[in-house]
Structures are given as C-alpha cells and as structure tokens.
Motif scaffolding. Sequence first.
Motif, mmCIF file in Angstrom:
data_model
loop_
_atom_site.group_PDB
_atom_site.id
_atom_site.type_symbol
_atom_site.label_atom_id
_atom_site.label_comp_id
_atom_site.label_asym_id
_atom_site.label_seq_id
_atom_site.Cartn_x
_atom_site.Cartn_y
_atom_site.Cartn_z
ATOM 1 N N SER A 53 29.818 63.396 67.777
ATOM 2 C CA SER A 53 31.023 63.365 68.787
ATOM 3 C C SER A 53 31.082 63.794 70.291
ATOM 4 C CB SER A 53 32.766 64.223 68.053
ATOM 5 O OG SER A 53 31.954 65.166 68.316
ATOM 6 N N ILE A 54 30.314 64.219 70.603
ATOM 7 C CA ILE A 54 29.972 64.809 72.581
ATOM 8 C C ILE A 54 29.490 63.253 73.331
ATOM 9 C CG2 ILE A 54 28.122 65.931 74.053
ATOM 10 C CD1 ILE A 54 28.801 68.295 71.638
ATOM 11 N N THR A 55 30.263 63.093 74.034
ATOM 12 C CA THR A 55 29.181 61.942 75.284
ATOM 13 C C THR A 55 28.688 63.082 76.569
ATOM 14 O OG1 THR A 55 31.287 60.726 74.741
ATOM 15 C CG2 THR A 55 30.580 60.466 76.175
ATOM 16 N N PHE A 56 28.069 62.727 76.386
ATOM 17 C CA PHE A 56 27.221 63.055 77.819
ATOM 18 C C PHE A 56 27.140 62.108 78.945
ATOM 19 C CE2 PHE A 56 24.761 65.012 74.001
ATOM 20 C CZ PHE A 56 24.167 66.334 74.691
ATOM 21 N N LEU A 57 27.756 62.291 79.867
ATOM 22 C CA LEU A 57 27.612 61.425 81.028
ATOM 23 C C LEU A 57 26.780 61.894 82.227
ATOM 24 C CD1 LEU A 57 31.156 61.595 82.067
ATOM 25 C CD2 LEU A 57 30.225 60.289 80.371
ATOM 26 N N ASP A 58 25.675 61.156 82.925
ATOM 27 C CA ASP A 58 23.939 62.091 83.997
ATOM 28 C C ASP A 58 25.274 61.798 85.115
ATOM 29 O OD1 ASP A 58 22.296 60.990 85.329
ATOM 30 O OD2 ASP A 58 20.739 61.283 83.879
ATOM 31 N N THR A 59 25.082 62.326 85.785
ATOM 32 C CA THR A 59 25.482 62.907 87.068
ATOM 33 C C THR A 59 24.502 62.410 87.834
ATOM 34 O OG1 THR A 59 26.057 65.268 87.520
ATOM 35 C CG2 THR A 59 28.132 63.577 85.975
ATOM 36 N N ARG A 60 23.693 61.798 88.203
ATOM 37 C CA ARG A 60 22.495 61.543 88.593
ATOM 38 C C ARG A 60 22.745 60.137 89.776
ATOM 39 N NH1 ARG A 60 17.362 62.719 86.440
ATOM 40 N NH2 ARG A 60 18.242 60.876 84.413
ATOM 41 N N GLU A 61 21.544 60.311 90.458
ATOM 42 C CA GLU A 61 21.969 58.647 90.985
ATOM 43 C C GLU A 61 20.720 58.114 89.628
ATOM 44 O OE1 GLU A 61 23.662 58.368 93.964
ATOM 45 O OE2 GLU A 61 23.992 59.901 93.788
ATOM 46 N N LYS A 62 21.234 55.954 90.438
ATOM 47 C CA LYS A 62 20.901 55.435 89.483
ATOM 48 C C LYS A 62 18.710 55.115 89.236
ATOM 49 C CE LYS A 62 21.711 52.060 86.213
ATOM 50 N NZ LYS A 62 23.152 51.810 85.640
ATOM 51 N N GLU A 63 18.328 55.994 89.904
ATOM 52 C CA GLU A 63 17.355 55.510 90.334
ATOM 53 C C GLU A 63 16.416 57.143 89.435
ATOM 54 O OE1 GLU A 63 18.248 57.388 94.243
ATOM 55 O OE2 GLU A 63 18.680 55.207 93.020
ATOM 56 N N GLU A 64 17.237 57.870 88.827
ATOM 57 C CA GLU A 64 17.196 59.196 89.186
ATOM 58 C C GLU A 64 17.387 58.920 86.619
ATOM 59 O OE1 GLU A 64 18.182 63.237 90.194
ATOM 60 O OE2 GLU A 64 19.216 61.474 91.590
ATOM 61 N N PHE A 65 18.242 58.399 87.069
ATOM 62 C CA PHE A 65 18.897 57.319 85.328
ATOM 63 C C PHE A 65 17.372 56.541 84.914
ATOM 64 C CE2 PHE A 65 21.410 55.079 82.387
ATOM 65 C CZ PHE A 65 21.749 56.211 81.589
ATOM 66 N N LYS A 66 17.286 56.122 85.700
ATOM 67 C CA LYS A 66 16.627 54.973 84.564
ATOM 68 C C LYS A 66 14.841 55.628 84.080
ATOM 69 C CE LYS A 66 17.750 51.008 87.304
ATOM 70 N NZ LYS A 66 17.375 50.220 87.776
ATOM 71 N N VAL A 67 14.619 56.383 85.365
ATOM 72 C CA VAL A 67 12.905 57.072 84.895
ATOM 73 C C VAL A 67 13.197 58.420 83.801
ATOM 74 C CG1 VAL A 67 11.641 59.411 85.538
ATOM 75 C CG2 VAL A 67 12.282 57.841 87.049
ATOM 76 N N SER A 68 14.248 58.826 83.423
ATOM 77 C CA SER A 68 14.679 59.631 82.520
ATOM 78 C C SER A 68 16.386 59.930 82.458
ATOM 79 C CB SER A 68 13.841 61.395 83.172
ATOM 80 O OG SER A 68 14.914 61.486 83.742
ATOM 81 N N HIS A 69 16.544 59.997 80.820
ATOM 82 C CA HIS A 69 18.372 60.718 80.963
ATOM 83 C C HIS A 69 18.222 61.360 79.068
ATOM 84 C CE1 HIS A 69 18.220 56.423 79.844
ATOM 85 N NE2 HIS A 69 18.810 57.114 78.885
ATOM 86 N N LEU A 70 18.778 61.799 79.240
ATOM 87 C CA LEU A 70 19.329 62.560 77.777
ATOM 88 C C LEU A 70 19.645 60.790 77.043
ATOM 89 C CD1 LEU A 70 21.347 65.954 78.340
ATOM 90 C CD2 LEU A 70 18.630 64.651 78.480
ATOM 91 N N GLU A 71 19.486 60.797 75.307
ATOM 92 C CA GLU A 71 19.513 60.521 74.691
ATOM 93 C C GLU A 71 21.107 59.737 74.527
ATOM 94 O OE1 GLU A 71 17.939 58.909 70.381
ATOM 95 O OE2 GLU A 71 18.737 60.881 70.296
#
Length: 168
Positions: A53-71
């Motif tokens: 039920s938890i939504t994770f929001l990645d607040t980094r830049e897109k290039e950071e997200f593409k390399v690594s992010h939480l599931e």
Amino acid sequence: MKILNYKLFLCAFTFLSFSQKSISQNKISKALKSWNKGTIPYVYFDNIPVTDSITFLDTREKEEFKVSHLENAIWVGYKDFDKQLVLDTITDKTQPIIVYCSIGVRSEDIGEKLSELGYTSILNLYGGIFDWKNKGGTVFNDKEMATDSVHAFSKHWGKLLHEGIKVY
C-alpha cells in the motif's frame, strides 16, 4: 607469528570497514541536519512496513532514476517536479507515500510540495537510496532488473555510498 599477523590484519580490516560505514552514516546525519528543516518525518530502512500500500516516489533527476531506483518507484523529478503526474497517479490524498532521493535532502523539498497539494501521509526515506543500498536493499535499473549500479549524483555525495557500483 604469521597467524597472529593475519588475525591482526583481519581485526584491523573489520574495524576499518565498520568504522567507515559508521563515519558515512554520521556524515549522512550531519548533512541532513544541515540541509533539512525536518518538515517531513523520516522513515528508516529497518522500519519500512512490508506492504504493497506504500507508494515510493523518486525525486531525483531522470538520469539518476534510469540507473537505479527502488522497486516500483514512480519518478516525479526534482528540478522538473511533475505535480500533475502525482495528482493523476495518486488520487487518494491519504495514500501512504515515501519520497526519496540520494540521501534525503531533495526528497524533503518534494515532500513539502506534496503536502501543499493536500497529501497527508508523507515520509522521507532517511539516507535515501544511498542508505538503502548501504544496508543491503535492492535497487532496479530502467529495465526493472535488479542492479548493483547506483547513480551517485556527484563525486562529493558519492563518498556516502559504500555498497554497489557508483555511476556518475
């Protein structure tokens, strides 16, 4: 004598390894105390409830997200924060949300913006994706496959990342 020297080496190596991680955690704590206002409460790696039920929001830049992010994290950006994406994706403003970035500074800023939009259950991941990876958490690439690579933002901030492969 060789066995004693080997044991001393192992003890020193183990101490230095744990000391380095402790120093890193202390540096993350100092950075967060210096940069953050404490407006968004922290959630810690070891205390995240196991729930879908938890939504994770990645607040980094897109290039950071593409390399690594939480599931299953949703990229919302920082400089180009996409509030409409959030409003369209998370229609229930009581939905539990965890925001994160590299260590937790940018995510506090976005957490404040979410609060201004009316969201009421927002937590900031303490230590961000760096602490997550340092503590053994899994990260995923843009193909949603587990990866050891972590976007380290910059050489300066990358010193706080001790696990995984640093990508700049």
